[in-house]
Design a protein around this motif. Structure first.
Motif, PDB file in Angstrom:
ATOM      1  N   GLU A 146      11.403  -4.642  -7.894  1.00 19.98           N
ATOM      2  CA  GLU A 146      12.610  -5.322  -8.155  1.00 19.98           C
ATOM      3  C   GLU A 146      12.810  -6.652  -6.998  1.00 19.98           C
ATOM      4  N   SER A 147      12.791  -6.166  -5.769  1.00 20.75           N
ATOM      5  CA  SER A 147      13.052  -6.895  -4.743  1.00 20.75           C
ATOM      6  C   SER A 147      11.969  -8.169  -4.553  1.00 20.75           C
ATOM      7  N   TYR A 148      10.863  -7.914  -4.964  1.00 15.11           N
ATOM      8  CA  TYR A 148       9.769  -9.033  -4.890  1.00 15.11           C
ATOM      9  C   TYR A 148       9.976  -9.989  -6.112  1.00 15.11           C
ATOM     10  N   ALA A 149      10.467  -9.283  -7.297  1.00 18.59           N
ATOM     11  CA  ALA A 149      10.498 -10.138  -8.364  1.00 18.59           C
ATOM     12  C   ALA A 149      11.735 -11.060  -8.295  1.00 18.59           C
ATOM     13  N   LYS A 150      12.761 -10.542  -7.746  1.00 19.92           N
ATOM     14  CA  LYS A 150      14.082 -11.436  -7.293  1.00 19.92           C
ATOM     15  C   LYS A 150      13.680 -12.549  -6.625  1.00 19.92           C
ATOM     16  N   ALA A 151      12.694 -12.185  -5.473  1.00 19.80           N
ATOM     17  CA  ALA A 151      12.235 -13.232  -4.520  1.00 19.80           C
ATOM     18  C   ALA A 151      11.179 -14.231  -4.857  1.00 19.80           C
ATOM     19  N   GLY A 152      10.855 -13.912  -6.217  1.00 21.53           N
ATOM     20  CA  GLY A 152       9.553 -14.634  -6.694  1.00 21.53           C
ATOM     21  C   GLY A 152       8.277 -14.603  -5.925  1.00 21.53           C
ATOM     22  N   GLN A 153       8.246 -13.345  -5.094  1.00 22.63           N
ATOM     23  CA  GLN A 153       7.086 -12.913  -4.207  1.00 22.63           C
ATOM     24  C   GLN A 153       5.692 -12.797  -5.150  1.00 22.63           C
ATOM     25  N   PRO A 154       4.550 -13.434  -4.908  1.00 25.77           N
ATOM     26  CA  PRO A 154       3.396 -12.673  -5.399  1.00 25.77           C
ATOM     27  C   PRO A 154       2.971 -11.416  -4.732  1.00 25.77           C
ATOM     28  N   CYS A 155       2.571 -10.444  -5.293  1.00 26.61           N
ATOM     29  CA  CYS A 155       2.215  -9.162  -4.791  1.00 26.61           C
ATOM     30  C   CYS A 155       1.046  -8.781  -5.212  1.00 26.61           C
ATOM     31  N   VAL A 156       0.606  -7.796  -4.350  1.00 32.15           N
ATOM     32  CA  VAL A 156      -1.138  -6.999  -4.675  1.00 32.15           C
ATOM     33  C   VAL A 156      -0.600  -5.659  -4.223  1.00 32.15           C
ATOM     34  N   TYR A 157      -0.632  -4.670  -4.974  1.00 34.22           N
ATOM     35  CA  TYR A 157      -0.284  -3.196  -4.602  1.00 34.22           C
ATOM     36  C   TYR A 157      -1.680  -2.666  -4.964  1.00 34.22           C
ATOM     37  N   LEU A 158      -2.257  -2.215  -3.794  1.00 33.38           N
ATOM     38  CA  LEU A 158      -3.647  -1.515  -3.561  1.00 33.38           C
ATOM     39  C   LEU A 158      -3.229   0.072  -3.595  1.00 33.38           C
ATOM     40  N   ALA A 159      -3.492   0.825  -4.553  1.00 38.28           N
ATOM     41  CA  ALA A 159      -3.168   2.172  -4.770  1.00 38.28           C
ATOM     42  C   ALA A 159      -4.161   3.035  -4.411  1.00 38.28           C
ATOM     43  N   PHE A 160      -3.676   4.117  -3.790  1.00 34.67           N
ATOM     44  CA  PHE A 160      -4.424   5.387  -3.718  1.00 34.67           C
ATOM     45  C   PHE A 160      -5.113   5.831  -5.072  1.00 34.67           C
TER      46      PHE A 160
ATOM     47  N   ALA B 151       0.836  -1.109   0.021  1.00 41.17           N
ATOM     48  CA  ALA B 151      -0.010  -0.041   0.047  1.00 41.17           C
ATOM     49  C   ALA B 151       1.000   1.257   0.099  1.00 41.17           C
ATOM     50  N   ASP B 152       0.204   2.326  -0.072  1.00 40.94           N
ATOM     51  CA  ASP B 152       1.223   3.706  -0.052  1.00 40.94           C
ATOM     52  C   ASP B 152       0.694   4.624   1.316  1.00 40.94           C
ATOM     53  N   SER B 153       1.228   5.384   1.486  1.00 33.94           N
ATOM     54  CA  SER B 153       1.152   6.025   3.079  1.00 33.94           C
ATOM     55  C   SER B 153      -0.516   6.769   2.864  1.00 33.94           C
ATOM     56  N   ALA B 154      -0.888   7.139   1.731  1.00 32.40           N
ATOM     57  CA  ALA B 154      -2.305   7.584   1.761  1.00 32.40           C
ATOM     58  C   ALA B 154      -3.445   6.656   2.491  1.00 32.40           C
TER      59      ALA B 154
END
Length: 286
Positions: A73-87, A7-10
Motif C-alpha cells: 500500500e505504501s508503494y501504491a500510494k507513492a506510485g513507486q514501481p517495485c519488484v519483489y523477489l521472493a524466497f 526482498a525478504d529476510s531469507a
C-alpha cells in the motif's frame, strides 16, 4: 523514477548491502522459547544456532499478510514501481502470500506497479539475485531490464551445500527426498543442491575435509565465467570452514569477489549449525 527492489529476510544479505543498495527487506518470523522474533531484525542467527545446539527446536513462519499489505500500500500510494523477489515457493508460503496481498491491494489501488518473482532460490543464492537486481535499479535500469536480469540469474543460480545433521531439515519437512542419505556411519557428509526450488541430495561424502574439496569440484563442473562473478558462501555459525572453502575457490578460480555471510535465522532454523553453502552462476555472468 527508479525501481524499488524488495526482498525478504531469507536472502541472507548482510545489512550493509541492504542499506547500500536501498533494498526494502521484509522479515519471516522465528518462533523460539514461546516468543516470536523478526528474522534479521529482532533476532540474531547466532541465538538460533546456540538454541539448537542446546536441544531446542525453533520454528519459522512466512512473512505476515499484514506486513505485505502495508508495504504494498505504501508503494501504491507513492506510485513507486517495485519488484519483489521472493524466497523459493517450494520452501516457504511467503511468495503465495505476497501474490494474494498484491491482489487485495490492487482492488483499492488498481495502478499498483508491483511485479512479484518466485526466485526458486534460498539464502545467498537468492541474495545474489536480489543484489544484481538492486545494482541495476541503482543504475536506473528499466523495469523490463531488471526483470529480465533477475530471471536470468535465478534460472542459472547453483546452490551446493552440506549440513552437519540432516535431522534438522527432515524435522521441517525440507528434505523428503533425502531420507535415503541418512546412514549410521560416522563422518558421512551429505551434499545437496536446489533443483526447481527444492532441496535435492547429490551424493554423500566421507569426511569433512573431503566435502569442501568436492564442493569445489562440483563448482568446476558446473560454473561458467567465474572470474567475472561474485560468488557467495553462507554458513551456519561456522566462519572458519566458510573461509577454508573461500580459500580453495580463490586458489582455483580467482572470482571477481567472494561474499561470506551467516545463514540467517529463518533458514538456519531448518538447516542447523555447521551448514556450509556455495552459490554461483552456471552461465556467463551478465
Amino acid at each position: 523514477m527508479s525501481v524499488q527492489i524488495i526482498a525478504d529476510s531469507a536472502c541472507d544479505l548482510p545489512d550493509s548491502l541492504i542499506h547500500d543498495y536501498g533494498i526494502d527487506r521484509v522479515s519471516l518470523t522465528v518462533h523460539l522459547d514461546d516468543k516470536d522474533y523478526l528474522d534479521a531484525k529482532t533476532i540474531d542467527s547466532k541465538e538460533v544456532y546456540d538454541a539448537m545446539r542446546a536441544g531446542k527446536a525453533p520454528k519459522t513462519s512466512q512473512v505476515s499478510p499484514q506486513a505485505f499489505k502495508e508495504l504494498f500500500e505504501s508503494y501504491a500510494k507513492a506510485g513507486q514501481p517495485c519488484v519483489y523477489l521472493a524466497f523459493s515457493s517450494e520452501l516457504s508460503g511467503t511468495y503465495q502470500t505476497a501474490v494474494m496481498m498484491k491482489q487485495e491491494v490492487e482492488e483499492e489501488y488498481p495502478d499498483l506497479n508491483l511485479h512479484i518473482v518466485d526466485t526458486h532460490c534460498a539464502s545467498l543464492g537468492y541474495g545474489l539475485v536480489v543484489l544484481r537486481a538492486a545494482q541495476l535499479a541503482q543504475e536506473n535500469a528499466s523495469l523490463e531490464d531488471i526483470m529480465e536480469m533477475a530471471a536470468y540469474h535465478k534460472d542459472h543460480m547453483e546452490h551446493i551445500f552440506t549440513v552437519d545433521d540432516l535431522e534438522y531439515l527432515k524435522r521441517g519437512g525440507r528434505v523428503s527426498k533425502a531420507a535415503a542419505f541418512v546412514g549410521t556411519m560416522l563422518k558421512i557428509k551429505p551434499l545437496l543442491h536446489v533443483e526447481d526450488g527444492k532441496l535435492i541430495p547429490l551424493e554423500k561424502i566421507r569426511g569433512t575435509k573431503k566435502v569442501l574439496s568436492r564442493m569445489v569440484e562440483v563448482m568446476e563442473e558446473r560454473a561458467d565465467d567465474v572470474s567475472h562473478q561474485t560468488i557467495a558462501i553462507s554458513h551456519g555459525d561456522d566462519l572458519e570452514r566458510a573461509e577454508q572453502l573461500a580459500a580453495l575457490i580463490q586458489e582455483a578460480f580467482q572470482p571477481k569477489d567472494i561474499l561470506i555471510n551467516p545463514v540467517g535465522s529463518s533458514i538456519g532454523a531448518h538447516s542447523g549449525p555447521g551448514t556450509i553453502a556455495l552459490f554461483f552462476l552456471n552461465a556467463p555472468y551478465k
